[in-house]
Design a protein around this motif. Structure first.
Motif, short mmCIF file in Angstrom:
data_model
loop_
_atom_site.label_atom_id
_atom_site.label_comp_id
_atom_site.label_asym_id
_atom_site.label_seq_id
_atom_site.Cartn_x
_atom_site.Cartn_y
_atom_site.Cartn_z
N TYR A 139 0.85 -1.19 0.00
CA TYR A 139 0.00 0.00 0.00
C TYR A 139 0.89 1.24 0.00
O TYR A 139 1.27 1.76 1.05
N ARG A 140 1.22 1.71 -1.19
CA ARG A 140 2.08 2.88 -1.35
C ARG A 140 1.47 3.83 -2.37
O ARG A 140 2.00 3.99 -3.46
N PRO A 141 0.34 4.44 -2.02
CA PRO A 141 -0.33 5.31 -3.00
C PRO A 141 0.54 6.47 -3.47
O PRO A 141 0.49 6.86 -4.63
N GLY A 142 1.33 7.02 -2.55
CA GLY A 142 2.20 8.13 -2.93
C GLY A 142 3.25 7.70 -3.94
O GLY A 142 3.48 8.37 -4.95
N PHE A 143 3.90 6.56 -3.68
CA PHE A 143 4.91 6.05 -4.59
C PHE A 143 4.31 5.75 -5.95
O PHE A 143 4.88 6.07 -7.00
N ILE A 144 3.14 5.10 -5.96
CA ILE A 144 2.47 4.75 -7.21
C ILE A 144 2.15 6.02 -8.01
O ILE A 144 2.38 6.08 -9.22
N ALA A 145 1.63 7.04 -7.32
CA ALA A 145 1.27 8.29 -8.00
C ALA A 145 2.50 8.99 -8.56
O ALA A 145 2.50 9.45 -9.72
N VAL A 146 3.56 9.07 -7.77
CA VAL A 146 4.76 9.79 -8.20
C VAL A 146 5.43 9.09 -9.38
O VAL A 146 5.73 9.73 -10.41
N PHE A 147 5.66 7.80 -9.26
CA PHE A 147 6.33 7.09 -10.35
C PHE A 147 5.45 7.05 -11.59
O PHE A 147 5.91 7.28 -12.71
N GLY A 148 4.15 6.77 -11.40
CA GLY A 148 3.24 6.69 -12.53
C GLY A 148 3.09 8.01 -13.26
O GLY A 148 3.13 8.07 -14.49
N LEU A 149 2.93 9.11 -12.51
CA LEU A 149 2.81 10.43 -13.13
C LEU A 149 4.10 10.83 -13.85
O LEU A 149 4.05 11.45 -14.91
N GLY A 150 5.25 10.47 -13.26
CA GLY A 150 6.52 10.77 -13.92
C GLY A 150 6.62 10.10 -15.28
O GLY A 150 7.03 10.72 -16.27
N CYS A 151 6.22 8.82 -15.34
CA CYS A 151 6.23 8.09 -16.61
C CYS A 151 5.30 8.74 -17.63
O CYS A 151 5.66 8.98 -18.78
N LEU A 152 4.07 9.04 -17.19
CA LEU A 152 3.06 9.59 -18.09
C LEU A 152 3.42 10.99 -18.58
O LEU A 152 3.18 11.32 -19.75
N LEU A 153 3.98 11.81 -17.71
CA LEU A 153 4.38 13.16 -18.11
C LEU A 153 5.41 13.13 -19.22
O LEU A 153 5.30 13.85 -20.23
N VAL A 154 6.42 12.29 -19.06
CA VAL A 154 7.47 12.20 -20.07
C VAL A 154 6.92 11.60 -21.36
O VAL A 154 7.23 12.08 -22.46
#
Length: 309
Positions: free
Chosen positions: A61-76
């Motif tokens: 359960y790491r919602p922050g980690f999931i959001a940060v890594f996922g958003l970083g991938c999607l932004l790029v």
């Protein structure tokens, strides 16, 4: 220097071993594909299943980690795809280029690198990052490729095709099965557990050698004006975006932030090349992106490990 000698060089030495084995013709022209199949269909799924099945829910359960890594991938991915389309590339080709800039090689390099740098506790976030890369980023890229390819279909047919493709992917199935095992509270019989442990232990070295074999067959001529921005986006843009997200917008604990940044800084994986080959797009740009990002990442990842590890 310590990070370079004890963490980075052994990892990349295995890649060089695969590259040399192919160049010296010790392994044949089909070795990269067959060893890659072993990793994707057997060893890496076994590793991911074993990690998730033996984890604790508090680790997953790491919602922050999931959001940060996922958003970083999607932004790029989105920024690169938009830039390539503005430069005149077709939507399908631009999506493949965006995937080249945003698809971190978590499965082949991330697991052994994080294991060496951060220890066993980093394997769960590495598995989460692998799932995000394979499921979320891959799915978005495939939707754009399908929508921009000649064989257009309805939104429903595109969604069905992407869902079916992901549903047959062992890297997607394995962690789900591991989660079900974790939820059930069951434990595997000793013999099966030992079998999975042996199979999982082969994932990292086989993946790295397979990557070296793949790189040995990459096209020699490099389209520098196209490939250079993709490599810069992958090795500089993605870890920078991930750090900014995890430091200021969605603050993460220092340990999770370090792992997220290192994962984001990994070179391009072979997934984009598979998409290019599947849809008959220009695979040379992707292959060169994988090759150059892997070589340059020896320096960039070493620097980041010195900062974060």
């Amino acid at each position: 220097m310590t990070a370079l000698a004890t963490i980075v060089l052994p990892i990349f030495a295995l890649i060089v071993a695969g590259w040399g084995a192919r160049r010296l013709n010790w392994l044949g022209p089909t070795a990269a594909r067959e060893l890659n199949r072993f990793v994707v269909w057997l060893a890496l799924p076994a590793l991911m299943f074993d990690i998730i099945a033996k984890a604790q829910w508090s680790e997953l359960y790491r919602p922050g980690f999931i959001a940060v890594f996922g958003l970083g991938c999607l932004l790029v991915f989105c920024a690169t795809t938009a830039f390539r389309m503005a430069s005149g590339a077709a939507a399908a080709d631009a999506s493949v280029d965006g995937l080249t800039a945003g698809y971190a090689n978590v499965g082949f390099i991330g697991f052994p690198l994080l294991g060496a740098a951060f220890g066993p506790t980093s394997m769960v976030p590495a598995s989460i990052a692998s799932i995000i890369t394979v499921c979320l980023l891959f799915a978005v890229a495939l939707v754009v490729v399908e929508a921009g390819s000649a064989a257009k279909g309805s939104a429903l047919s595109i969604t069905a095709k992407v869902t079916l493709a992901l549903g047959k992917n062992p890297i997607v199935i394995a962690p789900i099965a591991g989660g079900l095992m974790l939820a059930s509270g069951w434990t595997l019989p000793a013999g099966i557990d030992r079998f999975l442990t042996l199979l999982a232990s082969a994932a990292s070295p086989a993946a790295l050698v397979s990557l070296g074999l793949f790189l040995a067959g990459s096209p020699g001529k490099i389209a520098w004006p196209v490939v250079t921005p993709l490599v810069a986006a992958k090795l500089i843009g993605q870890p920078a975006a991930t750090w900014l997200l995890g430091r200021y917008l969605l603050p993460l604990p220092p340990g999770d932030l370090a792992i997220a940044v290192i994962l984001a800084a990994l070179p391009t994986g072979t997934g984009p090349y598979m998409v290019a080959d599947l849809y008959q797009r220009d695979g040379a740009i992707v292959a060169n992106g994988v090759l150059l990002s892997t070589i340059v990442s020896i320096a960039t990842v070493t620097v980041l490990l010195g900062v974060f590890a």
